[in-house]
Design a protein around this motif. Structure first.
Motif, PDB file in Angstrom:
ATOM      1  N   VAL A  82       1.282  -1.388  -0.077  1.00 38.91           N
ATOM      2  CA  VAL A  82      -0.239   0.102  -0.177  1.00 38.91           C
ATOM      3  C   VAL A  82       0.961   0.929   0.284  1.00 38.91           C
ATOM      4  N   SER A  83      -0.040   2.039  -0.884  1.00 44.33           N
ATOM      5  CA  SER A  83       0.698   3.667  -0.937  1.00 44.33           C
ATOM      6  C   SER A  83       0.561   4.071   0.895  1.00 44.33           C
ATOM      7  N   PHE A  84       1.226   5.125   0.846  1.00 43.54           N
ATOM      8  CA  PHE A  84       1.033   6.576   1.385  1.00 43.54           C
ATOM      9  C   PHE A  84       1.365   7.419   1.336  1.00 43.54           C
ATOM     10  N   TYR A  85       0.958   7.981  -0.152  1.00 44.77           N
ATOM     11  CA  TYR A  85       0.349   8.863  -0.451  1.00 44.77           C
ATOM     12  C   TYR A  85      -0.069   9.439  -1.921  1.00 44.77           C
ATOM     13  N   LYS A  86      -0.581   8.572  -2.302  1.00 41.20           N
ATOM     14  CA  LYS A  86      -1.444   8.515  -3.590  1.00 41.20           C
ATOM     15  C   LYS A  86      -2.390   8.622  -3.065  1.00 41.20           C
ATOM     16  N   SER A  87      -3.569   7.714  -2.265  1.00 40.67           N
ATOM     17  CA  SER A  87      -4.849   8.001  -1.919  1.00 40.67           C
ATOM     18  C   SER A  87      -4.660   9.176  -0.189  1.00 40.67           C
ATOM     19  N   LEU A  88      -3.799   8.919   0.265  1.00 41.99           N
ATOM     20  CA  LEU A  88      -3.943   9.529   2.143  1.00 41.99           C
ATOM     21  C   LEU A  88      -2.769  10.944   1.878  1.00 41.99           C
ATOM     22  N   ASP A  89      -2.586  11.307   0.837  1.00 42.36           N
ATOM     23  CA  ASP A  89      -1.642  12.849   0.622  1.00 42.36           C
ATOM     24  C   ASP A  89      -0.392  12.411   1.710  1.00 42.36           C
ATOM     25  N   GLY A  90       0.380  11.644   2.292  1.00 47.13           N
ATOM     26  CA  GLY A  90       1.003  11.674   3.138  1.00 47.13           C
ATOM     27  C   GLY A  90       2.049  12.229   2.085  1.00 47.13           C
ATOM     28  N   LEU A  91       3.198  12.546   2.432  1.00 43.10           N
ATOM     29  CA  LEU A  91       4.913  12.838   2.241  1.00 43.10           C
ATOM     30  C   LEU A  91       5.281  11.968   1.187  1.00 43.10           C
ATOM     31  N   GLY A  92       5.471  10.823   1.371  1.00 41.85           N
ATOM     32  CA  GLY A  92       5.428   9.855   0.845  1.00 41.85           C
ATOM     33  C   GLY A  92       5.443   8.276   1.062  1.00 41.85           C
ATOM     34  N   GLY A  93       6.587   7.465   0.772  1.00 44.18           N
ATOM     35  CA  GLY A  93       6.222   6.187   1.964  1.00 44.18           C
ATOM     36  C   GLY A  93       5.250   5.510   1.794  1.00 44.18           C
ATOM     37  N   ALA A  94       5.762   4.355   1.934  1.00 44.00           N
ATOM     38  CA  ALA A  94       4.651   2.856   1.511  1.00 44.00           C
ATOM     39  C   ALA A  94       5.105   1.940   3.134  1.00 44.00           C
ATOM     40  N   ALA A  95       3.686  -0.180   2.345  1.00 40.72           N
ATOM     41  CA  ALA A  95       4.096  -0.452   3.662  1.00 40.72           C
ATOM     42  C   ALA A  95       4.222  -1.990   2.677  1.00 40.72           C
ATOM     43  N   LEU A  96       4.294  -3.202   3.085  1.00 37.08           N
ATOM     44  CA  LEU A  96       4.200  -4.412   2.367  1.00 37.08           C
ATOM     45  C   LEU A  96       4.450  -5.052   3.571  1.00 37.08           C
ATOM     46  N   ALA A  97       2.482  -5.581   3.148  1.00 38.28           N
ATOM     47  CA  ALA A  97       2.182  -6.924   4.874  1.00 38.28           C
ATOM     48  C   ALA A  97       1.997  -7.714   4.434  1.00 38.28           C
ATOM     49  N   GLY A  98       1.807  -8.270   5.550  1.00 38.57           N
ATOM     50  CA  GLY A  98       1.965 -10.127   4.855  1.00 38.57           C
ATOM     51  C   GLY A  98       2.274 -10.502   5.845  1.00 38.57           C
ATOM     52  N   PRO A  99       2.140 -12.038   5.923  1.00 41.91           N
ATOM     53  CA  PRO A  99       2.934 -12.985   7.429  1.00 41.91           C
ATOM     54  C   PRO A  99       3.905 -13.210   7.954  1.00 41.91           C
ATOM     55  N   ALA A 100       4.178 -12.956   9.031  1.00 37.23           N
ATOM     56  CA  ALA A 100       5.354 -12.213  10.440  1.00 37.23           C
ATOM     57  C   ALA A 100       6.930 -13.140   9.480  1.00 37.23           C
ATOM     58  N   THR A 101       6.896 -13.958   8.952  1.00 36.34           N
ATOM     59  CA  THR A 101       8.066 -14.311   8.286  1.00 36.34           C
ATOM     60  C   THR A 101       8.410 -13.453   7.077  1.00 36.34           C
ATOM     61  N   LEU A 102       7.292 -13.427   6.054  1.00 32.34           N
ATOM     62  CA  LEU A 102       7.994 -12.551   5.221  1.00 32.34           C
ATOM     63  C   LEU A 102       8.115 -11.190   5.208  1.00 32.34           C
ATOM     64  N   VAL A 103       7.339 -10.661   6.242  1.00 36.85           N
ATOM     65  CA  VAL A 103       8.253  -9.396   6.212  1.00 36.85           C
ATOM     66  C   VAL A 103       9.522  -9.410   7.177  1.00 36.85           C
ATOM     67  N   GLU A 104       9.618  -9.832   8.105  1.00 37.55           N
ATOM     68  CA  GLU A 104      11.060 -10.189   8.638  1.00 37.55           C
ATOM     69  C   GLU A 104      12.133 -10.407   7.244  1.00 37.55           C
ATOM     70  N   GLU A 105      11.761 -11.134   6.580  1.00 37.74           N
ATOM     71  CA  GLU A 105      12.635 -11.033   5.214  1.00 37.74           C
ATOM     72  C   GLU A 105      12.861 -10.062   5.217  1.00 37.74           C
ATOM     73  N   ALA A 106      11.617  -9.437   4.475  1.00 32.71           N
ATOM     74  CA  ALA A 106      11.416  -7.963   3.961  1.00 32.71           C
ATOM     75  C   ALA A 106      12.870  -7.294   4.002  1.00 32.71           C
ATOM     76  N   ARG A 107      12.321  -7.229   5.428  1.00 29.61           N
ATOM     77  CA  ARG A 107      13.337  -6.497   6.181  1.00 29.61           C
ATOM     78  C   ARG A 107      14.628  -5.981   5.790  1.00 29.61           C
ATOM     79  N   THR A 108      15.649  -6.991   5.624  1.00 29.97           N
ATOM     80  CA  THR A 108      16.655  -7.745   5.477  1.00 29.97           C
ATOM     81  C   THR A 108      16.964  -7.508   4.124  1.00 29.97           C
ATOM     82  N   TRP A 109      15.421  -7.191   2.649  1.00 26.46           N
ATOM     83  CA  TRP A 109      16.114  -7.080   1.802  1.00 26.46           C
ATOM     84  C   TRP A 109      16.388  -5.460   2.275  1.00 26.46           C
ATOM     85  N   ARG A 110      15.457  -5.018   2.407  1.00 21.62           N
ATOM     86  CA  ARG A 110      14.875  -3.482   2.396  1.00 21.62           C
ATOM     87  C   ARG A 110      16.971  -2.508   2.508  1.00 21.62           C
ATOM     88  N   HIS A 111      17.635  -3.048   3.849  1.00 22.66           N
ATOM     89  CA  HIS A 111      18.287  -2.909   4.083  1.00 22.66           C
ATOM     90  C   HIS A 111      19.328  -2.669   2.915  1.00 22.66           C
TER      91      HIS A 111
END
Length: 431
Positions: free
Chosen positions: A261-290
């Protein structure tokens, strides 16, 4: 479409390739077709003196507070944006708390709020949606052993990310479906090769912000499961889909294995996004984000603006969608009453609070007419840019109905259409 600095020139927050083949709506080269520039926020601004002058003219219109249908906050001044952060921010987060450091505190609070809204186990903040989706799909590829991602030819990664899937993340796009609609279950079933993930963009922006029916969506997901593929939603604008589906966000997101989901396209945020899903996927995604360079030292301004958007804009979106349908109907009626030989509102009944308008003129002609109307009447009916990628004599723009648009009646829209058309040549340039 969100408001722009000038008709036909837009902030270049994401790159886009050049236009390729001309054609009618939905054909290659049309807005929402492979190779066509994205209409509102992704075209490279021209450096020509004409464009500079047009920007200055639109800036003067904004200073006069011309009436408009949209009015996204990203078009405001730095002072206005900072004032909004401090003024509205106190209502959503304790501003006396220490600022975040590498994703803790307010960033973590935003992640928890997002996961709860989407009914997912966890969520992770990303600086951009381009990064979030690459990480999500390469994580799934590692789990499925298949780098192929099935997606519509008009999906954002295919048109507006400079082949990042393949060039950066080693993913292999496999196109499914076509035209100005979502892929069908039959098309997904008939893909001639295996794929590890199905990516559905909800709504499909370049096709006209279109959504499937709930039945079509559940059938598409079921077929992907039959093919032993995971399902990922490109939900940059998922926030605005609840009115169309008649279901809460968590139920919609719950069909997928992961959601961006995006935080600026519909919500008027300054930018940013989020990836949501299973906790194990999210934890792995944090590594790849780095690894992708997305581990940014402090993100409190962006995170605070996202929390404000979730509190202020998210509850308003269903009303925006309902009003967009009123506006779209009035636009169609206004064009018909004027006898314009070829004018389209797509979809005829908008699926979200955004939709396309097609007119039989060169884009420079309608852009100038829209600007003149705003200057002369302080009514900016079409405050966004116009694309001519469909070919000679056709122009397309996007209309976005937001808070300012709630005040418009159907009669006022029809009157604005009549006034706008007075500034156009007596006959269109196509059809």
């Amino acid at each position: 479409m969100t408001d722009t600095d000038a008709a036909g020139a837009h902030p270049a927050d994401e790159p886009t390739g050049p236009s390729e083949s001309p054609g009618a709506p939905g054909a290659p080269g049309a807005p929402g077709a492979p190779g066509a520039p994205e209409l509102s926020q992704h075209s490279e601004p021209s450096e020509s003196s004409d464009e500079d002058l047009r920007r200055e003219r639109w800036a003067a219109v904004r200073r006069r507070d011309a009436r408009r249908l949209g009015g996204a906050r990203w078009g405001g001044t730095i002072r206005e944006r900072l004032a909004d952060l401090t003024g509205a921010g106190a209502g959503v987060y304790d501003l006396d708390e220490p600022a975040d450091v590498y994703g803790n505190r307010i960033v973590a609070a935003l992640e928890e709020r997002t996961a709860a809204l989407l009914g997912m186990e966890a969520a992770v903040f990303f600086p951009t949606g381009t990064m979030a989706q690459q990480v999500a799909l390469r994580c799934w590829a590692g789990r499925t052993g298949d780098t192929a991602v099935a997606l519509h030819p008009l999906a954002h990664p295919e048109l507006h990310e400079r082949q990042a899937f393949s060039q950066v993340s080693g993913l292999r796009p496999v196109r499914v479906g076509g035209g100005r609609r979502q892929p069908t279950a039959a098309e997904i079933r008939d893909v001639a090769e295996p794929f590890g993930a199905l990516m559905l963009e909800l709504p499909l922006r370049d096709a006209g912000f279109v959504l499937p029916t709930w039945e079509e969506l559940t059938e598409a997901v079921a077929v992907a499961r039959e093919r032993e593929a995971v399902v990922h939603f490109d939900g940059a604008r998922l926030w605005e889909c609840t009115e169309h589906f008649g279901r809460p966000l968590a139920e919609i997101a719950g069909l997928a294995d992961s959601v961006y989901v995006s935080f600026y396209k519909s919500l008027d945020g300054l930018g940013g996004a989020a990836l949501a899903g299973p906790a194990t996927l999210v934890e792995e995604a944090r590594t790849w984000r780095h690894r992708y360079g997305g581990m940014i030292f402090q993100q409190f301004p962006t995170s605070l603006s996202a929390l404000i958007g979730l509190e202020r804009e998210l509850p308003r979106l269903p009303a925006y969608v309902r009003q967009a349908r009123v506006v779209a109907a009035a636009l169609r009626e206004g064009f018909a009453e004027a006898g314009l030989p070829w004018a389209r509102v797509h979809p005829e009944v908008p699926h979200t609070h955004e939709f396309q308008v097609w007119l039989p003129y060169e884009p420079e002609v309608v852009a100038e007419a829209a600007l003149r109307q705003a200057e002369e009447t302080s009514v900016a009916l079409f405050a966004a840019g116009w694309s001519g990628a469909a070919g000679p004599g056709l122009a397309c723009t996007e209309v976005s109905v937001r808070a300012a648009g709630l005040e418009w009646t159907a009669d006022e829209v029809r009157a604005a259409v009549r006034d706008f058309l007075l500034r156009l040549p007596s006959s269109g340039g196509a059809c």
